[in-house]
Write a protein that holds these residues in place. Structure first.
Motif, PDB file in Angstrom:
ATOM      1  N   VAL A  92      -8.893  -8.518   3.577  1.00 60.20           N
ATOM      2  CA  VAL A  92      -9.326  -7.175   3.161  1.00 60.20           C
ATOM      3  C   VAL A  92      -8.379  -6.123   3.731  1.00 60.20           C
ATOM      4  CG1 VAL A  92     -11.179  -5.458   3.415  1.00 60.20           C
ATOM      5  CG2 VAL A  92     -11.725  -7.820   2.815  1.00 60.20           C
ATOM      6  N   THR A  93      -7.965  -6.297   4.971  1.00 57.03           N
ATOM      7  CA  THR A  93      -7.048  -5.341   5.603  1.00 57.03           C
ATOM      8  C   THR A  93      -5.701  -5.365   4.883  1.00 57.03           C
ATOM      9  OG1 THR A  93      -8.135  -5.715   7.719  1.00 57.03           O
ATOM     10  CG2 THR A  93      -6.001  -4.651   7.790  1.00 57.03           C
ATOM     11  N   CYS A  94      -5.178  -6.521   4.589  1.00 54.70           N
ATOM     12  CA  CYS A  94      -3.893  -6.626   3.890  1.00 54.70           C
ATOM     13  C   CYS A  94      -3.976  -6.012   2.491  1.00 54.70           C
ATOM     14  CB  CYS A  94      -3.452  -8.080   3.801  1.00 54.70           C
ATOM     15  SG  CYS A  94      -2.882  -8.739   5.360  1.00 54.70           S
ATOM     16  N   VAL A  95      -5.043  -6.301   1.778  1.00 52.25           N
ATOM     17  CA  VAL A  95      -5.226  -5.725   0.448  1.00 52.25           C
ATOM     18  C   VAL A  95      -5.318  -4.211   0.558  1.00 52.25           C
ATOM     19  CG1 VAL A  95      -6.848  -5.536  -1.500  1.00 52.25           C
ATOM     20  CG2 VAL A  95      -6.234  -7.776  -0.582  1.00 52.25           C
ATOM     21  N   GLY A  96      -6.012  -3.754   1.563  1.00 56.46           N
ATOM     22  CA  GLY A  96      -6.122  -2.307   1.773  1.00 56.46           C
ATOM     23  C   GLY A  96      -4.781  -1.681   2.086  1.00 56.46           C
ATOM     24  N   ILE A  97      -3.989  -2.297   2.927  1.00 58.93           N
ATOM     25  CA  ILE A  97      -2.669  -1.756   3.293  1.00 58.93           C
ATOM     26  C   ILE A  97      -1.741  -1.790   2.087  1.00 58.93           C
ATOM     27  CG2 ILE A  97      -0.610  -2.224   4.681  1.00 58.93           C
ATOM     28  CD1 ILE A  97      -2.463  -3.103   6.936  1.00 58.93           C
ATOM     29  N   VAL A  98      -1.738  -2.893   1.339  1.00 63.05           N
ATOM     30  CA  VAL A  98      -0.874  -3.006   0.160  1.00 63.05           C
ATOM     31  C   VAL A  98      -1.283  -1.980  -0.885  1.00 63.05           C
ATOM     32  CG1 VAL A  98      -0.244  -4.518  -1.754  1.00 63.05           C
ATOM     33  CG2 VAL A  98      -0.271  -5.401   0.567  1.00 63.05           C
ATOM     34  N   SER A  99      -2.567  -1.834  -1.117  1.00 63.50           N
ATOM     35  CA  SER A  99      -2.998  -0.838  -2.130  1.00 63.50           C
ATOM     36  C   SER A  99      -2.720   0.575  -1.635  1.00 63.50           C
ATOM     37  CB  SER A  99      -4.482  -1.031  -2.453  1.00 63.50           C
ATOM     38  OG  SER A  99      -5.251  -0.815  -1.312  1.00 63.50           O
ATOM     39  N   MET A 101      -0.162   1.383   0.177  1.00 64.71           N
ATOM     40  CA  MET A 101       1.283   1.560   0.047  1.00 64.71           C
ATOM     41  C   MET A 101       1.662   1.851  -1.417  1.00 64.71           C
ATOM     42  SD  MET A 101       2.662  -1.295   2.617  1.00 64.71           S
ATOM     43  CE  MET A 101       4.348  -0.834   2.736  1.00 64.71           C
ATOM     44  N   PHE A 102       0.958   1.201  -2.363  1.00 62.30           N
ATOM     45  CA  PHE A 102       1.265   1.429  -3.767  1.00 62.30           C
ATOM     46  C   PHE A 102       0.749   2.784  -4.245  1.00 62.30           C
ATOM     47  CE2 PHE A 102       1.715  -3.285  -4.284  1.00 62.30           C
ATOM     48  CZ  PHE A 102       3.038  -3.245  -4.692  1.00 62.30           C
ATOM     49  N   ILE A 103      -0.311   3.239  -3.665  1.00 63.32           N
ATOM     50  CA  ILE A 103      -0.848   4.549  -4.055  1.00 63.32           C
ATOM     51  C   ILE A 103       0.082   5.650  -3.560  1.00 63.32           C
ATOM     52  CG2 ILE A 103      -2.751   6.150  -3.734  1.00 63.32           C
ATOM     53  CD1 ILE A 103      -4.613   3.813  -3.708  1.00 63.32           C
ATOM     54  N   LYS A 104       0.618   5.513  -2.444  1.00 66.84           N
ATOM     55  CA  LYS A 104       1.495   6.514  -1.886  1.00 66.84           C
ATOM     56  C   LYS A 104       2.824   6.447  -2.450  1.00 66.84           C
ATOM     57  CE  LYS A 104       1.035   8.552   2.433  1.00 66.84           C
ATOM     58  NZ  LYS A 104       1.308   8.754   3.665  1.00 66.84           N
TER      59      LYS A 104
END
Length: 104
Positions: A92-99, A101-104
């Motif tokens: 969940v943390t990795c998915v949150g960080i990756v998403s 990063m893509f949003i920014k």
């Protein structure tokens, strides 16, 4: 002739002794026919009862062991609970960080 008489006397004596022994054996045989033999099984019965009780305890112990073993097998898991929780949190943390990063 005396030798023949001696042998005859000896043979007669042996035959008489044999006849007496046969009569004694007949008397003993008659007594044995009248004798009743009774088998006392109380000692064996107590031993068998004791053994049977020991076998019941042994069977009960084995059954308890089998039940505990089956419970352990049923409760066994491939991964411990804490490892599953850490994995889910890390995913969940990795998915949150990756998403993020893509949003920014």
């Amino acid at each position: 002739m005396t030798k023949l008489e001696e042998l005859t006397n000896l043979l007669v004596n042996e035959i008489n002794d044999f006849k007496k022994d046969v009569e004694k054996l007949e008397i003993i045989n008659d007594q044995l026919k009248d004798t009743k033999i009774k088998v006392d099984l109380t000692e064996y019965k107590s031993i068998i009862d004791s053994h049977q009780q020991q076998m019941e305890v042994y069977k009960r112990t084995l059954k308890d062991f089998e039940n505990r073993f089956n419970n352990k097998i049923d409760q066994a898991k491939i991964y411990p609970d804490w490892a599953v929780v850490v994995f889910i949190i890390s995913v969940v943390t990795c998915v949150g960080i990756v998403s993020y990063m893509f949003i920014k």
